[in-house]
Design a protein around this motif. Structure first.
Motif: not given
Length: 269
Positions: A162-171, A201-202, A207-210, A222-226
């Motif tokens: 699935h897709f994720v969307t990064a936080t605008p202006g984020g790292v 950050e994504a 709406g789930l934090v990725e 940093r933590g990544f759900q993927f």
């Protein structure tokens, strides 16, 4: 060891599982994340593992470590750590990993040691910082399928789901060089309340934090759900994430030794 042959040591946090031995009996095993430690080797770092470390030894062992990696596992962080009871009888837990991960993460942040967590590893990170988890995403509305199916093989399980969307202006948006990309997804739990001093950050489309990071972006924590440790050679965003972590580990080693560390050629494993 000469400066020319030194490489960063990355502590890969072990898991503890009851598995079937060759005689067909159930037996306790201590296991090390395979995808994570092979990726470390392939990117020129040296994975190390200190299972079942007594709490009083952890800080001393960290003196020779240049990064922490918390990989995935079939076990879950125990919900008692965020004030809940287990939501399902079939859940498996690993309280030894829970305790070590919590101490490691908190010490690593204090000592400015790079930290990366994937899937269950991101749950370790979030809960260590006072956050909580959705225990069973299959009951959560939103239309995004985060989990794999039992009949899927490893390559299919780790495909981009699935897709994720990064936080605008984020790292992460800056690292990824895009604001939207596809990710792997094979988990039944995920961040509910984000922990103290963590920054999202994504997000998935439900709406789930990725992805999230420690508040101080100058430290790679940093933590990544993927799973960016899988297919990092061919997935551009995964490659940028992992290369950022590798650079942070080399910089930590250089500070620790007071030298100019020069990355070696990776080992193919």
């Amino acid at each position: 060891m000469s400066d020319a042959t030194r490489v960063p040591n990355v502590w890969v946090v072990s898991s503890h599982r009851i598995l079937q031995n060759p005689s067909g009996h159930q037996q306790m095993y201590t296991v090390m994340d395979e995808g994570g430690h092979r990726t470390l080797l392939n990117m020129g770092l040296q994975p190390v593992c200190y299972p079942r470390v007594p709490p009083e030894r952890v800080e001393g062992l960290l003196e020779g470590v240049d990064g922490i990696l918390l990989g995935g596992s079939d076990t879950n962080v125990h919900p008692h750590l965020y004030g809940e009871e287990p939501a399902r009888e079939e859940f498996e837990f690993d309280t030894e990993r829970d305790a070590l991960a919590r101490q490691l993460i908190q010490l690593a942040l204090a000592k400015r040691i790079p930290v990366i967590g994937f899937c269950r590893g991101s749950h370790d990170f979030n809960v260590a910082m006072g956050g909580s988890l959705h225990q069973w995403l299959r009951d959560r509305p939103g239309g995004v399928k985060h989990w794999e199916e039992p009949e899927e093989g490893p390559e299919e399980q780790y495909r981009e789901r699935h897709f994720v969307t990064a936080t605008p202006g984020g790292v992460l948006e800056r690292i990824a060089e895009t604001d939207r990309f596809r990710v792997s997804s094979l988990h039944s739990q995920g961040v509910n309340v984000l922990g103290n001093d963590l920054v999202a950050e994504a997000h998935a489309d439900d709406g789930l934090v990725e992805a999230f990071r420690w508040k101080d972006e100058s430290l790679f924590a940093r933590g990544f759900q993927f799973h960016p440790e899988w297919n990092w050679r061919i997935h551009p965003v995964y490659g940028r994430i992992m290369n950022g972590y590798v650079r942070a580990c080399w910089e930590r080693m250089a500070r620790r030794l007071g030298t100019e560390a020069t990355p070696l050629q990776p080992v193919v494993a």
